[in-house]
Scaffold this active site. Structure first.
Site, PDB file in Angstrom:
ATOM      1  CB  THR A 200      -0.900   0.003   1.246  1.00 23.11           C
ATOM      2  OG1 THR A 200      -1.720  -1.169   1.220  1.00 23.11           O
ATOM      3  CG2 THR A 200      -1.790   1.229   1.275  1.00 23.11           C
TER       4      THR A 200
ATOM      5  CE  LYS B 138      -4.817  -2.700   0.391  1.00 21.47           C
ATOM      6  NZ  LYS B 138      -3.457  -3.155   0.615  1.00 21.47           N
TER       7      LYS B 138
ATOM      8  CE  LYS C 144       1.993  -0.577   6.220  1.00 20.27           C
ATOM      9  NZ  LYS C 144       1.340  -0.479   4.909  1.00 20.27           N
TER      10      LYS C 144
END
Lengths: 298, 298
Positions: free
Chosen positions: A96, A172, A240
């Site tokens: 990602t 995503k 994250k």
């Protein structure tokens, strides 16, 4: 069509991808800094070596690392693989990452005659091992063509989202935004229910059949009910990934108050020392704040 | 078993319940302040009259109004129905109300020899009309027994959550908490995706098949894609229902930051004058803040 494939990063997702590619009769080399994972892959029939020995012969390289920084190191750091590949080879970038980063990597790979497929994955480690991932992919038609033999063995669904890198990573980010929010919202609702006398197993039984359900609720609430925080996907993923989402949102001057609220709960979980636990452990933040005892605790 | 049933409140949910009860061969009287809805019900074979004419003969009364205040007025206001019922009749209270209110109503009904089933409903107007609602019910075993003939004709699933009022309303609050959060989160993610070049229809196609999906996303995102805000369930529901959730949470000293963030977005939607639109219109708050044009706008 059999390809020569490297999988860089043999964590739970990368390992599953490598095993699925093996099952698909590709020749597969596995790479990881963790020697135990490399040995485990070798024991399953995978090949291992030093990258320079085979880089020039590879058809496809799946990069299944944690984030953009690791992806860049793997591709263009010292001993980076991208410049070693033959012309026409394709990189499937599965981490990602921000859409802008994906576009930059596509351009730099292009300078070496290498195709870049912006190919973030979704589905979890079980589906990875079954070759049944979802891939949110964008890239040049030639990048898709070069990647198709590998994709067909690791993915159940390939969303073709555009003819350049960036769109895959954008989708995503959208998916992670909702997935993270839904995990934290599930934890918020489960613990709120406890304050009203609703046991976690009763919450799961009822809400999973009602309009309040989500994919993440059905997947993660059982971990809380079982008191089992062995990590399928860890708390640390969310500071994250929601960090990427909120960085992109800030750049776009887009206010995302619900995502921001969920982010705070994951940060609190990490701050409590729960970063390596399953992400359902975000429920412990709510439980501690409200003086509740979750299943398996106390 | 055929019962004599009254349905008080013939809005979209109550009307569906009344029609389903008719189909189940009960004798059904319908009541609403809106004469058009009453006439519509009569045209479908329903019975209408003044409550005192039949109150003493009823077996069951479904109260399908907006909130606790309306429920109390219907049951115990001037001409309230509860004191008019025969001993052993049962009230199914279907509005979303605080658990404490449900317990109070149960006690007051008990003083008149009337059973009270705390019976919030879920599923939407389509399922209501099909007799396929989910009911989150709690109450005395005798209340369940008295309500079962009616329940079996209006509900597909009856969750039996405890032997006293309160548990049903608590579970409904938990469900509404998640449902409201998921609608607003869907709107946040859909519009965030637009800033990254993802069209709303592409968002729906992909995310509905990925880990970021929810029941509400699959149900409400199509309204945004179609630019159709004809109300199935209106924006105004959420300041009310999330208000109940946050009131309960505050009383329990339970911090619910994600729910609180979602609440602000629904309040903003109501403040923009969108209260009567479909609740998917919360996306317009995000679109306006970010300078985006949703499908069907502009």
């Amino acid at each position: 069509m059999t390809q020569k494939v490297a999988v860089i990063g043999l964590g739970s997702m990368g390992y599953g991808i490598a095993i699925s590619a093996l099952r698909g009769r590709h020749q597969v080399w596995g790479f990881d800094v963790n020697e135990e994972q490399v040995a485990r892959f070798r024991a399953q029939g995978g090949q291992t070596c030093a990258m320079p020995e085979i880089a020039g012969t590879l058809d496809a390289v799946a990069v299944v690392v944690l984030n953009a920084a690791q992806t860049e190191t793997v591709l263009f750091g010292a001993d980076g693989v991208a410049p070693q590949l033959k012309s026409g080879a394709v990189i499937l970038s599965c981490a990602t990452v921000p859409p802008d980063f994906a576009r930059e990597m596509e351009a730099r790979c292009g300078e070496h005659g290498v195709y870049y497929l912006d190919a973030p994955i979704s589905g979890g480690s079980v589906k990875a091992a079954e070759g049944r991932l979802s891939v949110m992919a964008s890239g040049k038609p030639a990048a898709f063509a070069a990647a198709r033999p590998l994709l067909s063995t690791i993915a159940e669904t390939v969303f073709e989202l555009g003819d350049g890198a960036g769109a895959g990573s954008a989708m995503k980010a959208v998916n992670q935004m909702l997935a993270g929010v839904h995990i934290a919202a599930m934890a918020e609702a489960l613990t709120f229910g406890m304050t009203q006398g609703i046991a976690p197993d009763q919450f799961l039984d009822v809400i999973s059949k009602c309009a309040g359900t989500s994919w993440m609720l059905e997947n993660r609430a059982p971990h809380i009910v079982a008191g089992d925080y062995a990590p399928h996907s860890s708390v640390n993923i969310w500071p994250k990934d929601l960090g990427i989402v909120l960085d992109i949102a800030r750049k776009a001057e887009f206010g995302a108050p619900i995502t921001a609220a969920a982010m705070q709960q994951f940060l609190a979980a990490a701050g409590m020392g729960l970063g390596a636990e399953d992400d359902a452990a975000v429920a412990k933040v709510y439980a501690r704040n409200a003086g509740l005892t979750l299943p398996g605790e106390g």
